[in-house]
Every structure is written in C-alpha cells, then in structure tokens.
Write an enzyme that holds these catalytic residues in place. Sequence first.
Site, PDB file in Angstrom:
ATOM      1  N   ASP A  94     -41.949 -24.913   0.901  1.00 21.81           N
ATOM      2  CA  ASP A  94     -42.476 -25.869   1.886  1.00 21.81           C
ATOM      3  C   ASP A  94     -43.927 -25.506   2.208  1.00 21.81           C
ATOM      4  O   ASP A  94     -44.191 -24.422   2.723  1.00 21.81           O
ATOM      5  CB  ASP A  94     -41.611 -25.810   3.156  1.00 21.81           C
ATOM      6  CG  ASP A  94     -41.930 -26.918   4.149  1.00 21.81           C
ATOM      7  OD1 ASP A  94     -43.086 -27.373   4.199  1.00 21.81           O
ATOM      8  OD2 ASP A  94     -41.018 -27.311   4.902  1.00 21.81           O
ATOM      9  N   SER A 150     -38.888 -31.703  11.257  1.00 19.27           N
ATOM     10  CA  SER A 150     -40.318 -31.405  11.316  1.00 19.27           C
ATOM     11  C   SER A 150     -40.805 -31.356  12.768  1.00 19.27           C
ATOM     12  O   SER A 150     -40.363 -30.501  13.534  1.00 19.27           O
ATOM     13  CB  SER A 150     -41.076 -32.427  10.456  1.00 19.27           C
ATOM     14  OG  SER A 150     -42.395 -32.021  10.233  1.00 19.27           O
ATOM     15  N   HIS A 168     -41.334 -29.970   1.905  1.00 17.69           N
ATOM     16  CA  HIS A 168     -41.078 -30.312   3.308  1.00 17.69           C
ATOM     17  C   HIS A 168     -40.084 -31.478   3.433  1.00 17.69           C
ATOM     18  O   HIS A 168     -39.824 -31.975   4.519  1.00 17.69           O
ATOM     19  CB  HIS A 168     -42.413 -30.682   3.985  1.00 17.69           C
ATOM     20  CG  HIS A 168     -42.360 -30.614   5.478  1.00 17.69           C
ATOM     21  ND1 HIS A 168     -42.073 -29.443   6.169  1.00 17.69           N
ATOM     22  CD2 HIS A 168     -42.554 -31.568   6.432  1.00 17.69           C
ATOM     23  CE1 HIS A 168     -42.109 -29.686   7.471  1.00 17.69           C
ATOM     24  NE2 HIS A 168     -42.385 -30.974   7.660  1.00 17.69           N
TER      25      HIS A 168
END
Length: 201
Positions: A152, A102, A183
């Site tokens: 996502d 991320s 995610h």
Amino acid sequence: MKHIFKQGSNEEAPVLLLLHGTGGTEEDLLGLGEMISPDSSILSVRGNVLENGMPRFFRRLAEGVFDEEDLIFRTKELYEFVDSASQQYRFNRSEVVAVGYSNGANIASSLLFHYKNSLKGAILHHPMVPRRGMEIPDLNGLPVFIGAGANDPICTPQETEDLSTLLINAGAAVELHWERFGHQLTQTEAVSAAAWFEKNF
C-alpha cells in the site's frame, strides 16, 4: 451530519457505523455493510469536510499528514453525532461497530484513541495511526480487524504495524489481514472482514 439509517431485521445484532474513504459518500459502503452483517441496522455517515470538493472526515495538511486540531474536533463531532443518532433511531449506543475505509478507518481509529466505550468493535480497511504520543483509553478485549496492503503506497506496512501495536498495547484484540493490492479494498479482504465479524459478534 448527512447520513443514511437503515433499520436491520435483528435488533440484537450490532449497529454498523459505515465511514467512507476520501471522495466517498454515505452510499459507498452500504453493500459492504450488508455483506458483513445482513441483519444489522446501518448508520452510514458522510464526512463534513471538503477537500477539493471531495468529502472527508477531517482535514489534512498533506498526503498522510493530518491536521490534528481538526481531527480532534471532528472526532468529537462524530462521537456526539452517534450519541444523538442512537436516541433518534432508538438503537443501543453500546452496540456500535465501525466499518471504515481509508479516511473513514482513520476517524474510526480516532474514536478508539479518544473515547473509551465509543465502539464495541471496529473493522478498519487501510487505516493509519490517527495520532501518536497520546494515552489511549483501556480497550480491554475490544475486537479490531485491520485490512492492509503489503504494498500500500498510502498506508505503509510499518504504519499498519504501528497502529496494530498501539491498539494491542491498549488491550484490543487485533486481527491483521494482509493483501497485495495496494490501497484497494478487495473482495477477499471484505470476505475476511465478514468472517471475522461472524466469529466475534
């Protein structure tokens, strides 16, 4: 920068630069790093920016909207930190592979976008395009694994495809791995990253 360095058992193996997601710490990805390359030394770094008390690697203006000025500054900060860490811990600076999730994957991508030879390779779990409309250095043959979620909500499939295309156009050898867990970084995605690493390094 706050960090953990763990000496590996094989000095020939690439050093893993671990970069956590928003709200994470330098402890978060240690298990992932050991799974990807058990023999590698590990340099796991905590982001220097706080967002509502949560560590990040650079500021953002809103969800998915990066503070580009801060991104450029923080990318340079991380690049220089890895340089100095390589001298402090005596590892080969040209043998560093980033593993980011991320926000950590975004700063790893930013290293590739801004600095030629900053990394030997990268495992990017759920990354976004760090900056658009810039000239990316020649990444001739540089191996990149991108783990992404087809559903996502933070990093859309289009965002993933855009990043992949930009890296490929700069010469990188990109492997895309798709999941359907939003995610989330899943076990199967991590296993695929480990298999990719073994194949490339």
